[in-house]
Each structure stands twice: as structure tokens, then as C-alpha cells.
Design a protein around this motif. Structure first.
Motif, PDB file in Angstrom:
ATOM      1  N   PRO A 167       0.820  -1.217   0.000  1.00  0.00           N
ATOM      2  CA  PRO A 167       0.000   0.000   0.000  1.00  0.00           C
ATOM      3  C   PRO A 167       0.854   1.268   0.000  1.00  0.00           C
ATOM      4  O   PRO A 167       1.959   1.285   0.530  1.00  0.00           O
ATOM      5  CB  PRO A 167      -0.799  -0.108   1.308  1.00  0.00           C
ATOM      6  CG  PRO A 167      -0.765  -1.555   1.677  1.00  0.00           C
ATOM      7  CD  PRO A 167       0.541  -2.082   1.155  1.00  0.00           C
ATOM      8  N   ASP A 168       0.348   2.329  -0.576  1.00  0.00           N
ATOM      9  CA  ASP A 168       0.932   3.666  -0.557  1.00  0.00           C
ATOM     10  C   ASP A 168       2.133   3.870  -1.474  1.00  0.00           C
ATOM     11  O   ASP A 168       2.726   4.940  -1.448  1.00  0.00           O
ATOM     12  CB  ASP A 168       1.340   4.092   0.866  1.00  0.00           C
ATOM     13  CG  ASP A 168       0.152   4.131   1.820  1.00  0.00           C
ATOM     14  OD1 ASP A 168      -0.953   4.436   1.344  1.00  0.00           O
ATOM     15  OD2 ASP A 168       0.335   3.820   2.996  1.00  0.00           O
ATOM     16  N   VAL A 169       2.485   2.907  -2.297  1.00  0.00           N
ATOM     17  CA  VAL A 169       3.651   3.074  -3.141  1.00  0.00           C
ATOM     18  C   VAL A 169       3.397   4.098  -4.241  1.00  0.00           C
ATOM     19  O   VAL A 169       4.180   4.997  -4.437  1.00  0.00           O
ATOM     20  CB  VAL A 169       4.104   1.733  -3.764  1.00  0.00           C
ATOM     21  CG1 VAL A 169       5.117   1.956  -4.865  1.00  0.00           C
ATOM     22  CG2 VAL A 169       4.672   0.850  -2.686  1.00  0.00           C
ATOM     23  N   HIS A 170       2.290   3.991  -4.917  1.00  0.00           N
ATOM     24  CA  HIS A 170       2.045   4.846  -6.080  1.00  0.00           C
ATOM     25  C   HIS A 170       1.208   6.072  -5.752  1.00  0.00           C
ATOM     26  O   HIS A 170       0.865   6.827  -6.629  1.00  0.00           O
ATOM     27  CB  HIS A 170       1.378   4.026  -7.188  1.00  0.00           C
ATOM     28  CG  HIS A 170       2.229   2.890  -7.631  1.00  0.00           C
ATOM     29  ND1 HIS A 170       3.421   3.065  -8.295  1.00  0.00           N
ATOM     30  CD2 HIS A 170       2.087   1.553  -7.456  1.00  0.00           C
ATOM     31  CE1 HIS A 170       3.967   1.878  -8.534  1.00  0.00           C
ATOM     32  NE2 HIS A 170       3.183   0.958  -8.032  1.00  0.00           N
ATOM     33  N   ARG A 171       0.914   6.290  -4.475  1.00  0.00           N
ATOM     34  CA  ARG A 171       0.080   7.429  -4.089  1.00  0.00           C
ATOM     35  C   ARG A 171       0.897   8.656  -3.734  1.00  0.00           C
ATOM     36  O   ARG A 171       0.348   9.697  -3.450  1.00  0.00           O
ATOM     37  CB  ARG A 171      -0.775   7.045  -2.893  1.00  0.00           C
ATOM     38  CG  ARG A 171      -1.786   5.990  -3.237  1.00  0.00           C
ATOM     39  CD  ARG A 171      -2.637   5.692  -2.054  1.00  0.00           C
ATOM     40  NE  ARG A 171      -3.049   4.294  -2.157  1.00  0.00           N
ATOM     41  CZ  ARG A 171      -3.476   3.546  -1.174  1.00  0.00           C
ATOM     42  NH1 ARG A 171      -3.564   4.058   0.014  1.00  0.00           N
ATOM     43  NH2 ARG A 171      -3.813   2.311  -1.347  1.00  0.00           N
TER      44      ARG A 171
END
Length: 172
Positions: A167-171
């Protein structure tokens, strides 16, 4: 205190060998996943297996058949959980944690460190263990579901497709 009887020692030898064979056969039948790197759920099962084995081995109040059934039951439950978690996403989410992004593009994510109770020193140690001299050489550090750190150097990050489940890698 040091010696009760020869029959007690003989019981430990016979029961120990029988329960050992039962454990090995059950583990082989359940597959490699039972002995894979452990997440929290796997650790609980492993501790329970050890406790059951010790009880069967050292307590004359527990019959071999009862102990063997206990071992097989724990291994069977572990197998069922692993099998179900591979096939049903809500169940997987209930029994397994998700990886956590601790460093992204060379920057520590302080909130993630606090939430996961990981110190900056632990992250730096993981980076050093990959022979990297600084966070500027790091694309990502991930706290895996088994508690280990994965360090992805910036110079070999590729398309970062290995981080698709984090989670949160591409955000950002």
C-alpha cells in the motif's frame, strides 16, 4: 529428582520416536508452506506444535494417540488456513498482515515507522546490510509480513512492479 524409573525413560524414547515420525509425516503431507518463513499466525502454530510435542513427550497423562491427533489437528488447521487464504481475499486479509512501506525514494516515512514500531536505526541497519551507504541509494524499504526488511536499491529498482502489493507506493 534426577531419576524416577527405567520405565519412564523407556516411555520417553518410545513416545518420542513415535510422535517424531508422526510430526515429520504430517509436515511432509501438509507441504512446504507449513515450514515457510513465518508471519504471526505461523509463529503461533509453531509454538503450539512445540508445546504439544513437549506435553506428549514428557507427560504420562497424555496418550500417544491423543498427542498425535493434537499435532495432526494443528498442522491440518495451518494447512486449511493457508489454503483458504490463497483462495479467498477477505479471509487472507483477516489472518495475514500487509507489507508496509518504510522508505520511499530515499525518504523515511516517519508515520509508518511509528505505526509499525520500527526505529530509524533498524531501517539503516537493513540498508547497510545491502551494502548501501545512504538512503539516497534506496528506492524502497518494505517491512514484510514476516517482519523482515526488503531493501530495493535505486539503481536496480526497475519498474517497481514487485511493490504492487504494498500500500501507498504509487500514491506519493
Amino acid at each position: 529428582m534426577f531419576f524416577d524409573s527405567w520405565s519412564g525413560l523407556l516411555r520417553v524414547v518410545v513416545i518420542g520416536l513415535c510422535v517424531y515420525v508422526t510430526l515429520v509425516v504430517a509436515l511432509r503431507l501438509s507441504g512446504k508452506r507449513t515450514l515457510a518463513k513465518m508471519n504471526a499466525f505461523d509463529l503461533v502454530v509453531t509454538v503450539a506444535l512445540g508445546s504439544t510435542l513437549a506435553t506428549v513427550l514428557l507427560s504420562s497423562e497424555v496418550a500417544l494417540a491423543e498427542g498425535a491427533l493434537g499435532l495432526v489437528l494443528l498442522i491440518g488447521a495451518q494447512y486449511a488456513v493457508a489454503w483458504t487464504s490463497v483462495r479467498w481475499r477477505p479471509f487472507r486479509a483477516a489472518v495475514k498482515s500487509t507489507p508496509t512501506l518504510l522508505v520511499w525514494q530515499g525518504r523515511l516515512r516517519d508515520r509508518a515507522l511509528r505505526e509499525q514500531r520500527v526505529s530509524r536505526a533498524e531501517v539503516l541497519q537493513a540498508v547497510r546490510s545491502q551494502s548501501l551507504g545512504g538512503l539516497d541509494q534506496v528506492a524502497a524499504v518494505v517491512l514484510e509480513t514476516d517482519g523482515s526488511f526488503s531493501v530495493i536499491p535505486a539503481n536496480s529498482a526497475g519498474d517497481l512492479g514487485a511493490l504492487d502489493d504494498v500500500p501507498d507506493v504509487h500514491r506519493e
